[in-house]
Write an enzyme that holds these catalytic residues in place. Structure first.
Site, short mmCIF file in Angstrom:
data_model
loop_
_atom_site.label_atom_id
_atom_site.label_comp_id
_atom_site.label_asym_id
_atom_site.label_seq_id
_atom_site.Cartn_x
_atom_site.Cartn_y
_atom_site.Cartn_z
N ALA A 38 27.24 -6.46 43.01
CA ALA A 38 27.50 -7.87 43.29
C ALA A 38 28.77 -8.18 42.53
O ALA A 38 28.62 -7.70 41.11
CB ALA A 38 26.28 -8.56 42.61
N ASP A 59 39.73 -3.22 51.75
CA ASP A 59 38.70 -3.30 52.56
C ASP A 59 38.74 -3.76 54.01
O ASP A 59 37.97 -3.31 55.09
CB ASP A 59 37.60 -3.79 51.64
CG ASP A 59 37.32 -2.97 50.53
OD1 ASP A 59 37.75 -1.83 50.47
OD2 ASP A 59 36.79 -3.69 49.34
P1 ATP Z 1 42.96 -4.33 47.25
O1 ATP Z 1 42.66 -3.55 46.08
O2 ATP Z 1 43.48 -5.86 46.48
O3 ATP Z 1 41.73 -4.85 47.86
P2 ATP Z 1 44.53 -2.48 48.35
O4 ATP Z 1 45.31 -2.37 47.21
O5 ATP Z 1 43.48 -1.54 48.49
O6 ATP Z 1 44.08 -4.09 48.27
P3 ATP Z 1 46.71 -3.24 49.72
O7 ATP Z 1 47.92 -2.09 50.24
O8 ATP Z 1 47.09 -4.29 48.80
O9 ATP Z 1 45.36 -2.56 49.65
O10 ATP Z 1 46.49 -4.18 51.19
C1 ATP Z 1 46.06 -3.46 52.38
C2 ATP Z 1 46.43 -4.39 53.65
O11 ATP Z 1 46.45 -5.57 53.60
C3 ATP Z 1 47.95 -3.95 53.81
O12 ATP Z 1 48.37 -2.86 54.58
C4 ATP Z 1 48.28 -5.29 54.53
O13 ATP Z 1 48.39 -5.03 55.94
C5 ATP Z 1 47.35 -6.35 54.11
N1 ATP Z 1 47.98 -7.25 53.01
C6 ATP Z 1 47.99 -7.13 51.80
N2 ATP Z 1 48.40 -8.18 51.00
C7 ATP Z 1 48.81 -8.74 52.07
C8 ATP Z 1 49.41 -10.07 52.06
N3 ATP Z 1 50.07 -10.77 51.10
N4 ATP Z 1 50.03 -10.87 53.06
C9 ATP Z 1 49.53 -10.26 54.35
N5 ATP Z 1 48.76 -9.07 54.46
C10 ATP Z 1 48.48 -8.39 53.31
#
Ligand code: ATP
Length: 305
Positions: A13, A254
């Site tokens: 949660a 995710d």
């Molecule tokens: P988080 O930890 O915030 O859940 P993450 O670090 O695991 O995310 P990221 O690489 O930041 O994953 O983002 C995953 C995907 O989400 C990216 O490959 C992209 O396609 C999409 N994404 C992330 N930020 C943006 C944004 N500002 N606008 C559009 N798409 C985004």
């Protein structure tokens, strides 16, 4: 034939407190906001995949408490089949999230509770379901031995495996052979390869390294830049989509993984599935929260058109 997506992971949660700063030891500070919602990487990915149209089974553990009820209600609402053990005497997973009210930066404590007790016995209890799935997906929030046991079981049965090595930590070299797709973000990939990933060149090099270690394909998620796909025969940068004002990027990874898994389970080619994952995440970042931000299939298809 094989069908559906089986996901192993944790529920926690998310309890998010907004304040000017973190309190010091023995200090009480008045905050400026609070939100409560379902979280945990595996749980978010399961809800994202189901909302995107996937047939999803989620394997986990929760406590016999209100947070556990919240989890089960979220799975029922999203159409996720919950193979979730409800345990007495231990709490459901919970995350304390401090959100800096000025910058939006956060600091998080995850207490996995019941989900921290997930072990190889949970995987064995779900053997039949894992072996007849089209896709098996997991992460690293639950104990590593359970993840490895499940990936091996799936791989031996010819199930396509997706491994999200998150949060960042070292993993044994033997894990790479078990991955049809390994999907780290930049921080997780840097931890695995031992160098920073700031330039496209470093992203390419990191993906190559993970491929050489035995993964069949690597997808590096690059935040607002999109994602980089690398297999033996093909590599491609897939740009991020824009679906409106970005309000909360928590859970972007995710959302990507849920969408990607659904697309692969439907037979999309990998690069097309990466586009589908990017579209799913692009919509999720325009909404607050993690699981509640996951888009429907109709919304994803509309953005892809
Ligand atoms: P988080 O930890 O915030 O859940 P993450 O670090 O695991 O995310 P990221 O690489 O930041 O994953 O983002 C995953 C995907 O989400 C990216 O490959 C992209 O396609 C999409 N994404 C992330 N930020 C943006 C944004 N500002 N606008 C559009 N798409 C985004």
């Amino acid at each position: 034939g094989k069908s559906g997506i089986v996901i192993l992971g944790i529920f926690a949660a998310d309890t998010a407190y907004k304040a000017k700063r973190l309190p010091h030891i023995a200090e009480t500070l008045m905050g400026s906001g609070f939100t409560l919602g379902p979280g945990g990487k595996g749980s978010n990915q399961a809800i994202a995949a189901a909302r995107a149209g996937g047939k999803v089974t989620f394997i986990s553990r929760v406590g016999n408490d209100p947070f556990g009820e919240m989890a089960l209600a979220a799975y029922a609402a999203a159409g996720v089949k919950a193979n979730v053990m409800k345990m007495d005497g231990v709490s459901s997973g919970a995350a304390f999230i401090f959100v800096d009210e000025a910058t939006g930066d956060n600091a998080i404590i995850v207490a996995p509770g019941a989900a921290g007790l997930i072990g190889i016995e949970d995987v064995d209890a779900n053997r039949a379901e894992i072996e007849r799935a089209a896709i098996f997906m997991t992460q690293l929030e639950q104990p590593l031995d359970a993840a490895i046991h499940a990936l091996s079981m799936a791989k031996r049965a010819g199930v396509t495996t997706i491994f999200n090595p998150a949060p960042a930590r070292a993993i044994p070299d033997s894990v790479y052979d078990l991955c049809d797709f390994i999907v780290p973000n930049e921080v997780e990939a840097a931890e695995l390869v031992g160098h920073a990933i700031e330039t496209d060149e470093q992203a390419r090099a990191a993906a190559r390294t993970l491929l050489d270690r035995g993964a069949k394909a690597v997808i590096l998620t690059l935040g607002a830049r999109g994602a980089y796909y690398q297999a033996a025969d093909r590599s491609e940068f897939v740009p991020a989509f824009s679906a409106g004002n970005v309000v909360d990027t928590t859970g972007a990874g995710d959302a990507f993984l849920g969408g990607f898994a659904t697309a692969i389970s439907e037979g999309y080619a990998p690069v097309e599935a990466v586009r589908f994952g990017c579209a799913t995440a692009a919509i999720a970042v325009t909404r607050p929260g993690t699981a509640p931000a996951m888009p429907s299939r109709g919304e994803i298809d509309a953005l892809l058109r």
